[in-house]
Design a protein around this motif. Sequence first.
Motif, short mmCIF file in Angstrom:
data_model
loop_
_atom_site.label_atom_id
_atom_site.label_comp_id
_atom_site.label_asym_id
_atom_site.label_seq_id
_atom_site.Cartn_x
_atom_site.Cartn_y
_atom_site.Cartn_z
N GLY A 26 0.86 6.86 -6.94
CA GLY A 26 -0.53 6.95 -6.92
C GLY A 26 -0.72 7.85 -8.26
O GLY A 26 -1.68 7.74 -9.32
N LYS A 27 0.04 8.93 -8.52
CA LYS A 27 -0.20 9.93 -9.67
C LYS A 27 0.04 9.12 -10.85
O LYS A 27 -0.81 9.25 -12.00
CB LYS A 27 0.84 11.13 -9.62
CG LYS A 27 0.75 12.16 -10.56
CD LYS A 27 -0.78 12.90 -10.75
CE LYS A 27 -0.91 13.92 -11.71
NZ LYS A 27 -1.98 14.47 -11.78
N ASP A 67 11.01 -1.81 -0.11
CA ASP A 67 10.39 -0.63 -0.61
C ASP A 67 10.91 -0.38 -2.08
O ASP A 67 10.00 -0.19 -3.27
CB ASP A 67 10.53 0.71 0.12
CG ASP A 67 9.76 0.62 1.36
OD1 ASP A 67 10.03 1.61 2.26
OD2 ASP A 67 8.82 0.01 1.58
N GLU A 124 -2.78 6.87 -11.77
CA GLU A 124 -3.94 7.66 -12.22
C GLU A 124 -3.75 8.14 -13.62
O GLU A 124 -4.66 7.90 -14.60
CB GLU A 124 -4.03 8.84 -11.22
CG GLU A 124 -5.32 9.74 -11.50
CD GLU A 124 -5.50 10.87 -10.56
OE1 GLU A 124 -6.44 11.57 -10.78
OE2 GLU A 124 -4.79 10.95 -9.51
N GLN A 154 0.84 -1.34 -0.01
CA GLN A 154 -0.04 0.05 0.04
C GLN A 154 0.80 1.21 -0.02
O GLN A 154 0.48 2.13 -0.65
CB GLN A 154 -0.79 -0.04 1.19
CG GLN A 154 -1.91 -1.12 1.18
CD GLN A 154 -2.88 -1.06 0.00
OE1 GLN A 154 -3.21 -0.15 -0.44
NE2 GLN A 154 -3.31 -2.49 -0.67
N GLY A 155 1.88 1.14 0.78
CA GLY A 155 2.86 2.23 0.70
C GLY A 155 3.50 2.56 -0.57
O GLY A 155 3.60 3.72 -1.17
N LEU A 185 2.22 1.65 -3.56
CA LEU A 185 1.25 2.22 -4.45
C LEU A 185 0.87 3.71 -4.35
O LEU A 185 0.63 4.48 -5.15
CB LEU A 185 -0.07 1.52 -4.32
CG LEU A 185 -0.05 0.09 -4.82
CD1 LEU A 185 -1.31 -0.92 -4.35
CD2 LEU A 185 -0.07 0.02 -6.51
N LYS A 186 0.97 4.27 -3.09
CA LYS A 186 0.71 5.64 -2.62
C LYS A 186 1.69 6.60 -3.15
O LYS A 186 1.37 7.54 -3.81
CB LYS A 186 0.78 5.80 -1.16
CG LYS A 186 0.32 7.00 -0.48
CD LYS A 186 0.30 7.28 0.91
CE LYS A 186 0.02 8.57 1.56
NZ LYS A 186 -0.06 8.77 2.81
N ASN A 187 3.01 5.91 -3.27
CA ASN A 187 4.09 6.72 -3.89
C ASN A 187 3.85 6.90 -5.17
O ASN A 187 4.48 8.20 -5.97
CB ASN A 187 5.45 6.00 -3.42
CG ASN A 187 5.73 6.07 -1.98
OD1 ASN A 187 5.39 7.21 -1.36
ND2 ASN A 187 6.64 5.34 -1.24
#
Length: 608
Positions: free
Chosen positions: A477-478, A505, A481, A470-471, A473-475
């Motif tokens: 995310g842009k 990571d 998208e 999840q971490g 994917l958050k990094n």
Amino acid sequence: METHLVDLLLKDSPAPMVILDKQMKILNYSEEWLKVHDIKEETLIGKSIAHLEQLIPKALQEIIQECLLGNQDRNSGAKFILPNGNITWLSWKINPWRNADNEIIGLIMFLENVTARKRKEELLMKAKSVARIGGWEVDLISNKVYWTDITKEIHEMPEDYVPSLEEGINFYKAGEHRDKISLLVSDAIQNGTSWDTELVIVTSSGKELWVRAKGEAEMVDGKCVRLVGTFQDINEQKKADIRFKEVSQRLSIATNAAGIGIWEYNIPDNTLIWDDNMYKLYGVRKEDFAGVYEAWESTIHPSDKERSQKEVALAIKGEKDFNTEFRVLWPNGKVHTIKAEAVVQRDAQGSPLKMIGINWDISPIRNAEVQLKKLLNATREQNEGLTNFAHIVSHNLRSHATNIAMLTDYLIKSEDDPNPEDMERDEIFKMLGNAAESLNETVVHLNDVVQIRSDIREKIEKIAIYPALQGALKNIGKLIEDQKAVHHIRVDENLKILAVPAYLDSILLNLFTNSLKYAHPERRCEIHVSTLTTRENVILKFRDNGLGIDLKRHGEKLFGMYKTFHNHKEAKGIGLFITKNQIEAMGGRIEVDSVVGEWTEFNLYFKH
């Protein structure tokens, strides 16, 4: 006068004889009859034979009644169970007693107790049956052959079988066995010699059996008239002996080839027996070895002697197994290391009787270990030196590359009024700047690789995979998208692995960005992440539907440094190289499978 004389003769007869009347009453008997049957009663005259049921069983009384009708009966030995449960064997001969008119007026009966003899014969027959010992006889006058039932049974022949001498010999296996028995029989007939040999016969069903055949000749006036002997089934024993000899031979070959010595120490007698290999192991000549405990003790290296003595003592006491190693000094001064194991045999009271053990020379192993330690120490020192060298080189190169970049940047900015003549110089400066930037990037990569395996053990932690995903994917995310990519994460939220957080990571970011970077232009990028747990590993499965990799062409260099497989402007060929080094540094591994134009799947193996 005549009747009195007959009575006296009957009394003193050496045969166990009794005379009965028609009512089976006793008229007279011999003293031998009383003696043989151990009868203590003073007089039996006038008493019925039925009175002596312990002597005359009912079955015999019935035979006596049949004889009163005029029949005769005889038996060399019949077995009876008496009313008191005892077993007796009786032998008899019964004849009717007639008067002058040929009328039966009684019986004359010879009755003998043969229990002792018959019991011996019965036990002998049972012993022969258990031991599978049969008898045989050849009458050379009548040319008849007799086999006992056990002999027929061994040959697998029926009870009514009557063999000839030639048939008997032909049961022996053709070749050396038949030739040998033929020679022995011929020699016995001609010279009267006996034989005792072990040979193979072939039974009527075709089964091969080892037998022990014994025979001897009976001679009359220098001529053999009869051969007689025994025949024993020794198949199981013989096969066991053959197997034992084969195993012993193989063991001897194995111990000689392996250089294993075998020894036996008789504790009460203080005697020590060595095989030939033991003398080779200790460098001692057989004639120089005294064969006692002290002789072995004298060969031990002084530094190991006290410890070895204690270990022998503890083994004899039963406090510790004898499984040790020690050094021995050869007469020529050479030192050898011996590995020794032994077991202690004890009597019923637990007192030690013998130590039986083996020795072998492990000097080459110990010497190799010493050399290996030296090599490992040298290698470790060299690796440490190379690592330090890489740190120094990367630090210095990076410093110089940074200076070059700063200098070229300064020169470019200091030119306020460029003119056409300076265009070539400006282009050179730009090229110099690009080169310096590339050099700096290369050095950074080199430094990252050098750092991967440094102090890795201190950095490994228990990490939950799901939050780490999840971490990552958050990094990015842009990026996800912008490309309208989708991801499917099927991972247990509590599942943990052993990993370095920074490495994990880096690995996850590299895999996610690779999937986005090499997405197929004709379809939406899909990323599937799942796990599989085995006894030793957690396997992280990372799959996308991108361009795929031609493993036949690029499989061997897939994880190489600066290796790229697609014409992508951002591809630099360092990500998978670093990923592979990072996961291997954590004790895992990475595998890949792919179909060009369809999908790629990475399997990452982490420790639980």
